[in-house]
Design a protein around this motif. Structure first.
Motif, PDB file in Angstrom:
ATOM      1  N   PHE A  61      60.230 -26.174  55.956  1.00 50.92           N
ATOM      2  CA  PHE A  61      59.612 -26.785  57.138  1.00 50.92           C
ATOM      3  C   PHE A  61      60.084 -26.088  58.413  1.00 50.92           C
ATOM      4  N   GLU A  62      61.374 -25.759  58.470  1.00 48.03           N
ATOM      5  CA  GLU A  62      61.912 -25.093  59.661  1.00 48.03           C
ATOM      6  C   GLU A  62      61.244 -23.736  59.885  1.00 48.03           C
ATOM      7  N   GLN A  63      61.008 -22.983  58.806  1.00 51.89           N
ATOM      8  CA  GLN A  63      60.340 -21.687  58.939  1.00 51.89           C
ATOM      9  C   GLN A  63      58.906 -21.855  59.438  1.00 51.89           C
ATOM     10  N   ALA A  64      58.186 -22.808  58.860  1.00 53.12           N
ATOM     11  CA  ALA A  64      56.803 -23.042  59.290  1.00 53.12           C
ATOM     12  C   ALA A  64      56.764 -23.518  60.736  1.00 53.12           C
ATOM     13  N   ASN A  65      57.689 -24.385  61.103  1.00 52.10           N
ATOM     14  CA  ASN A  65      57.748 -24.904  62.469  1.00 52.10           C
ATOM     15  C   ASN A  65      58.116 -23.805  63.462  1.00 52.10           C
ATOM     16  N   GLN A  66      59.043 -22.933  63.095  1.00 57.37           N
ATOM     17  CA  GLN A  66      59.457 -21.849  63.990  1.00 57.37           C
ATOM     18  C   GLN A  66      58.318 -20.855  64.205  1.00 57.37           C
ATOM     19  N   ALA A  67      57.570 -20.565  63.147  1.00 54.10           N
ATOM     20  CA  ALA A  67      56.427 -19.658  63.293  1.00 54.10           C
ATOM     21  C   ALA A  67      55.387 -20.242  64.245  1.00 54.10           C
ATOM     22  N   LEU A  68      55.134 -21.548  64.128  1.00 56.93           N
ATOM     23  CA  LEU A  68      54.185 -22.199  65.033  1.00 56.93           C
ATOM     24  C   LEU A  68      54.712 -22.206  66.464  1.00 56.93           C
ATOM     25  N   ALA A  69      55.987 -22.480  66.643  1.00 54.64           N
ATOM     26  CA  ALA A  69      56.568 -22.490  67.992  1.00 54.64           C
ATOM     27  C   ALA A  69      56.496 -21.110  68.630  1.00 54.64           C
ATOM     28  N   ASP A  70      56.760 -20.060  67.851  1.00 56.35           N
ATOM     29  CA  ASP A  70      56.675 -18.697  68.387  1.00 56.35           C
ATOM     30  C   ASP A  70      55.259 -18.363  68.817  1.00 56.35           C
ATOM     31  N   ALA A  71      54.277 -18.737  68.006  1.00 53.48           N
ATOM     32  CA  ALA A  71      52.878 -18.477  68.364  1.00 53.48           C
ATOM     33  C   ALA A  71      52.475 -19.270  69.604  1.00 53.48           C
ATOM     34  N   ALA A  72      52.936 -20.513  69.714  1.00 54.08           N
ATOM     35  CA  ALA A  72      52.613 -21.324  70.885  1.00 54.08           C
ATOM     36  C   ALA A  72      53.246 -20.742  72.142  1.00 54.08           C
ATOM     37  N   LEU A  73      54.463 -20.227  72.034  1.00 55.85           N
ATOM     38  CA  LEU A  73      55.104 -19.595  73.186  1.00 55.85           C
ATOM     39  C   LEU A  73      54.371 -18.320  73.603  1.00 55.85           C
ATOM     40  N   GLU A  74      53.921 -17.551  72.621  1.00 60.24           N
ATOM     41  CA  GLU A  74      53.161 -16.336  72.933  1.00 60.24           C
ATOM     42  C   GLU A  74      51.858 -16.682  73.648  1.00 60.24           C
ATOM     43  N   ALA A  75      51.162 -17.697  73.158  1.00 54.10           N
ATOM     44  CA  ALA A  75      49.924 -18.134  73.813  1.00 54.10           C
ATOM     45  C   ALA A  75      50.214 -18.654  75.219  1.00 54.10           C
ATOM     46  N   GLY A  76      51.297 -19.385  75.372  1.00 51.21           N
ATOM     47  CA  GLY A  76      51.677 -19.897  76.684  1.00 51.21           C
ATOM     48  C   GLY A  76      51.981 -18.787  77.674  1.00 51.21           C
ATOM     49  N   ARG A  77      52.609 -17.725  77.193  1.00 50.25           N
ATOM     50  CA  ARG A  77      52.893 -16.591  78.087  1.00 50.25           C
ATOM     51  C   ARG A  77      51.611 -15.927  78.569  1.00 50.25           C
ATOM     52  N   TRP A  78      50.654 -15.762  77.661  1.00 53.45           N
ATOM     53  CA  TRP A  78      49.374 -15.155  78.063  1.00 53.45           C
ATOM     54  C   TRP A  78      48.629 -16.072  79.024  1.00 53.45           C
ATOM     55  N   GLN A  79      48.646 -17.374  78.758  1.00 52.94           N
ATOM     56  CA  GLN A  79      47.976 -18.309  79.665  1.00 52.94           C
ATOM     57  C   GLN A  79      48.668 -18.341  81.023  1.00 52.94           C
ATOM     58  N   ALA A  80      49.985 -18.238  81.027  1.00 48.39           N
ATOM     59  CA  ALA A  80      50.725 -18.246  82.288  1.00 48.39           C
ATOM     60  C   ALA A  80      50.449 -16.996  83.111  1.00 48.39           C
ATOM     61  N   LEU A  81      49.968 -15.949  82.482  1.00 44.00           N
ATOM     62  CA  LEU A  81      49.655 -14.705  83.193  1.00 44.00           C
ATOM     63  C   LEU A  81      48.354 -14.809  83.986  1.00 44.00           C
ATOM     64  N   MET A  82      47.490 -15.738  83.596  1.00 46.96           N
ATOM     65  CA  MET A  82      46.181 -15.826  84.253  1.00 46.96           C
ATOM     66  C   MET A  82      46.265 -16.228  85.722  1.00 46.96           C
ATOM     67  N   LEU A  83      47.008 -17.264  86.020  1.00 47.92           N
ATOM     68  CA  LEU A  83      47.056 -17.760  87.399  1.00 47.92           C
ATOM     69  C   LEU A  83      47.671 -16.748  88.367  1.00 47.92           C
ATOM     70  N   PRO A  84      48.817 -16.129  88.050  1.00 47.78           N
ATOM     71  CA  PRO A  84      49.348 -15.138  88.990  1.00 47.78           C
ATOM     72  C   PRO A  84      48.421 -13.933  89.178  1.00 47.78           C
ATOM     73  N   THR A  85      47.768 -13.509  88.109  1.00 41.89           N
ATOM     74  CA  THR A  85      46.844 -12.380  88.227  1.00 41.89           C
ATOM     75  C   THR A  85      45.689 -12.740  89.149  1.00 41.89           C
ATOM     76  N   THR A  86      45.119 -13.907  88.944  1.00 42.49           N
ATOM     77  CA  THR A  86      44.004 -14.348  89.777  1.00 42.49           C
ATOM     78  C   THR A  86      44.443 -14.519  91.226  1.00 42.49           C
ATOM     79  N   THR A  87      45.594 -15.133  91.433  1.00 41.67           N
ATOM     80  CA  THR A  87      46.093 -15.339  92.789  1.00 41.67           C
ATOM     81  C   THR A  87      46.380 -14.009  93.478  1.00 41.67           C
ATOM     82  N   LEU A  88      46.921 -13.052  92.745  1.00 40.36           N
ATOM     83  CA  LEU A  88      47.198 -11.736  93.315  1.00 40.36           C
ATOM     84  C   LEU A  88      45.916 -11.058  93.785  1.00 40.36           C
ATOM     85  N   VAL A  89      44.886 -11.084  92.958  1.00 44.63           N
ATOM     86  CA  VAL A  89      43.617 -10.460  93.340  1.00 44.63           C
ATOM     87  C   VAL A  89      43.013 -11.167  94.547  1.00 44.63           C
ATOM     88  N   ILE A  90      43.065 -12.494  94.570  1.00 47.06           N
ATOM     89  CA  ILE A  90      42.514 -13.249  95.703  1.00 47.06           C
ATOM     90  C   ILE A  90      43.272 -12.924  96.987  1.00 47.06           C
TER      91      ILE A  90
END
Length: 179
Positions: A61-90
């Motif tokens: 369970f810990e391995q499956a949970n850690q894999a999901l947490a890593d993927a969620a963090l990766e997705a969160g990093r990409w999503q967090a990149l959207m707002l600063p990029t948009t704000t910079l261009v604006i």
């Protein structure tokens, strides 16, 4: 400036969303993996206890949970990149607009009020693009969820009703409600 800034915003958002889609698909598979591990553990809890496999199951369970947490963090990093990029261009577009407007005002080709009005319209357009960016953050996840719903809806049920069901001739019985 709009003809430059809007395509740059669109390209940046497309680049980020194109990275998010595979991550969300992988996250859905990882969620399925965690559900599978939990279902197996709940169904076989007596066997797990009988053979003292708790540590092994906890590690699974810990391995499956850690894999999901890593993927969620990766997705969160990409999503967090959207707002600063948009704000910079604006913000760069606004600075460029004020710069070019100031040059025209200095040359006597434009009034200050015209620059302020144009800056106001320009910011309204770019804020609409910013709101569209917030919607784009949700689209990859919604797309994966829609695919999942389609899979569930297209699944044939294993239990089907018989063509000619046998019904009892008469149903007898009483229901009494007391107090």
């Amino acid at each position: 400036l709009l003809l430059v800034s809007v395509p740059i915003l669109a390209a940046a958002n497309y680049w980020i969303v194109s990275h998010l889609l595979p991550i969300f698909r992988r996250m859905q598979r990882l969620i399925d993996g965690i559900n599978r591990v939990m279902r197996e553990q709940l169904a076989g809890i007596r066997v797990i206890r009988a053979f003292t496999r708790e540590t092994h199951e906890r590690n699974r369970f810990e391995q499956a949970n850690q894999a999901l947490a890593d993927a969620a963090l990766e997705a969160g990093r990409w999503q967090a990149l959207m707002l600063p990029t948009t704000t910079l261009v604006i913000n760069i577009s606004s600075v460029a607009l004020i710069w070019f407007g100031a040059l025209r005002i200095d040359a006597g080709q434009m009034q200050v009020g015209s620059l302020i009005a144009f800056l106001s319209y320009f910011m309204q357009i770019l804020m609409a693009v910013l709101l569209a960016t917030f919607i784009l953050v949700v689209i990859p996840r919604a797309s994966v969820c829609a695919d999942r719903i389609g899979e569930v809806m297209s699944t044939e049920p294993q239990i089907t009703s018989p063509q000619n069901p046998v019904r009892p001739a008469t149903i007898r019985g009483e229901i009494h409600l007391d107090h």
